[in-house]
Write a protein that holds these residues in place. Structure first.
Motif, mmCIF file in Angstrom:
data_model
loop_
_atom_site.group_PDB
_atom_site.id
_atom_site.type_symbol
_atom_site.label_atom_id
_atom_site.label_comp_id
_atom_site.label_asym_id
_atom_site.label_seq_id
_atom_site.Cartn_x
_atom_site.Cartn_y
_atom_site.Cartn_z
ATOM 1 N N LEU A 5 0.813 -1.218 0.000
ATOM 2 C CA LEU A 5 0.000 0.000 0.000
ATOM 3 C C LEU A 5 0.843 1.263 0.000
ATOM 4 N N ARG A 6 1.980 1.214 0.673
ATOM 5 C CA ARG A 6 2.810 2.407 0.817
ATOM 6 C C ARG A 6 3.684 2.676 -0.409
ATOM 7 N N THR A 7 4.121 1.616 -1.100
ATOM 8 C CA THR A 7 5.080 1.817 -2.174
ATOM 9 C C THR A 7 4.632 1.216 -3.503
ATOM 10 N N ARG A 8 4.267 -0.047 -3.500
ATOM 11 C CA ARG A 8 3.969 -0.704 -4.770
ATOM 12 C C ARG A 8 2.707 -0.182 -5.440
ATOM 13 N N LEU A 9 1.671 0.052 -4.684
ATOM 14 C CA LEU A 9 0.438 0.568 -5.270
ATOM 15 C C LEU A 9 0.654 1.957 -5.893
ATOM 16 N N PRO A 10 1.303 2.891 -5.180
ATOM 17 C CA PRO A 10 1.590 4.183 -5.816
ATOM 18 C C PRO A 10 2.521 4.058 -7.036
ATOM 19 N N ALA A 11 3.488 3.138 -6.978
ATOM 20 C CA ALA A 11 4.384 2.948 -8.122
ATOM 21 C C ALA A 11 3.611 2.423 -9.324
ATOM 22 N N CYS A 12 2.682 1.515 -9.078
ATOM 23 C CA CYS A 12 1.843 0.993 -10.163
ATOM 24 C C CYS A 12 0.980 2.117 -10.754
ATOM 25 N N ALA A 13 0.386 2.924 -9.884
ATOM 26 C CA ALA A 13 -0.415 4.055 -10.350
ATOM 27 C C ALA A 13 0.442 5.044 -11.135
ATOM 28 N N ALA A 14 1.659 5.291 -10.663
ATOM 29 C CA ALA A 14 2.566 6.206 -11.368
ATOM 30 C C ALA A 14 2.939 5.648 -12.736
ATOM 31 N N ALA A 15 3.149 4.342 -12.813
ATOM 32 C CA ALA A 15 3.474 3.728 -14.106
ATOM 33 C C ALA A 15 2.311 3.893 -15.077
ATOM 34 N N LEU A 16 1.096 3.638 -14.613
ATOM 35 C CA LEU A 16 -0.078 3.791 -15.478
ATOM 36 C C LEU A 16 -0.272 5.242 -15.914
ATOM 37 N N LEU A 17 -0.072 6.174 -14.989
ATOM 38 C CA LEU A 17 -0.180 7.595 -15.339
ATOM 39 C C LEU A 17 0.903 8.013 -16.330
ATOM 40 N N THR A 18 2.092 7.450 -16.173
ATOM 41 C CA THR A 18 3.189 7.772 -17.086
ATOM 42 C C THR A 18 2.885 7.281 -18.490
ATOM 43 N N VAL A 19 2.371 6.064 -18.595
ATOM 44 C CA VAL A 19 1.979 5.532 -19.910
ATOM 45 C C VAL A 19 0.873 6.391 -20.516
ATOM 46 N N ALA A 20 -0.123 6.737 -19.707
ATOM 47 C CA ALA A 20 -1.221 7.584 -20.199
ATOM 48 C C ALA A 20 -0.704 8.945 -20.664
ATOM 49 N N ALA A 21 0.217 9.533 -19.900
ATOM 50 C CA ALA A 21 0.793 10.829 -20.295
ATOM 51 C C ALA A 21 1.554 10.701 -21.599
ATOM 52 N N GLY A 22 2.334 9.637 -21.734
ATOM 53 C CA GLY A 22 3.088 9.435 -22.968
ATOM 54 C C GLY A 22 2.179 9.265 -24.174
ATOM 55 N N LEU A 23 1.146 8.452 -24.017
ATOM 56 C CA LEU A 23 0.201 8.249 -25.122
ATOM 57 C C LEU A 23 -0.571 9.529 -25.420
ATOM 58 N N GLY A 24 -0.923 10.264 -24.371
ATOM 59 C CA GLY A 24 -1.638 11.524 -24.559
ATOM 60 C C GLY A 24 -0.805 12.565 -25.281
ATOM 61 N N ILE A 25 0.452 12.656 -24.908
ATOM 62 C CA ILE A 25 1.349 13.619 -25.566
ATOM 63 C C ILE A 25 1.533 13.251 -27.029
ATOM 64 N N ARG A 26 1.681 11.962 -27.300
ATOM 65 C CA ARG A 26 1.833 11.527 -28.694
ATOM 66 C C ARG A 26 0.570 11.787 -29.504
ATOM 67 N N ALA A 27 -0.596 11.600 -28.875
ATOM 68 C CA ALA A 27 -1.860 11.811 -29.582
ATOM 69 C C ALA A 27 -2.144 13.294 -29.801
ATOM 70 N N ALA A 28 -1.862 14.118 -28.799
ATOM 71 C CA ALA A 28 -2.199 15.536 -28.877
ATOM 72 C C ALA A 28 -1.100 16.377 -29.513
ATOM 73 N N GLY A 29 0.145 15.969 -29.325
ATOM 74 C CA GLY A 29 1.266 16.763 -29.820
ATOM 75 C C GLY A 29 1.898 16.128 -31.041
#
Length: 136
Positions: A5-29
């Motif tokens: 809960l303290r480390t792995r869950l936030p790291a997983c969420a950060a990984a998913l957000l990072t992928v989403a940001a990368g795909l979003g930047i590629r789609a929008a920019g």
């Protein structure tokens, strides 16, 4: 369960957000902004995966591993192997790329620095909460 809960869950969420940001930047920019933002985010993603695998890793170590991996992949592109694999697999193209581009090394460094700063801030905040007897 605490480390999850303290480390792995936030790291997983950060990984998913990072992928989403990368795909979003590629789609929008487009052009160099999207390309180099994607390079920096690639290294941030590797850093989050390092933290996911080794939750007690120090921020400087996680950033160093992520930067080293990113640079190794970039230098691997000096061979024909990544391009050959990318011709057969979209996943290989996304992970390994196809051709060497020296400026990518700078943007990987930027991604590692940002990832280090965020990881350090989150870890420091968590440590402060633990020392106060809370779970952060």
């Amino acid at each position: 369960m605490g480390i999850f809960l303290r480390t792995r869950l936030p790291a997983c969420a950060a990984a998913l957000l990072t992928v989403a940001a990368g795909l979003g930047i590629r789609a929008a920019g487009s052009g160099v902004v999207a390309k180099y933002a994607g390079d920096a985010l690639y290294t941030v993603l590797i850093l989050t995966l390092v933290v996911l695998i080794a939750p007690r890793v120090r921020p400087v170590t996680a950033a160093g591993v992520a930067l080293g991996f990113s640079c190794a992949v970039e230098f691997f592109q000096l061979t024909d192997v990544p391009a050959e694999l990318a011709a057969r697999s979209t996943l290989a193209r996304l992970v390994l790329g196809t051709s060497f581009n020296a400026p990518d090394l700078f943007w990987y460094t930027c991604g590692a620095a940002v990832g280090w700063a965020v990881h350090r801030a989150v870890r420091t905040r968590g440590s402060a909460g633990q020392s106060l007897g809370t779970t952060g």
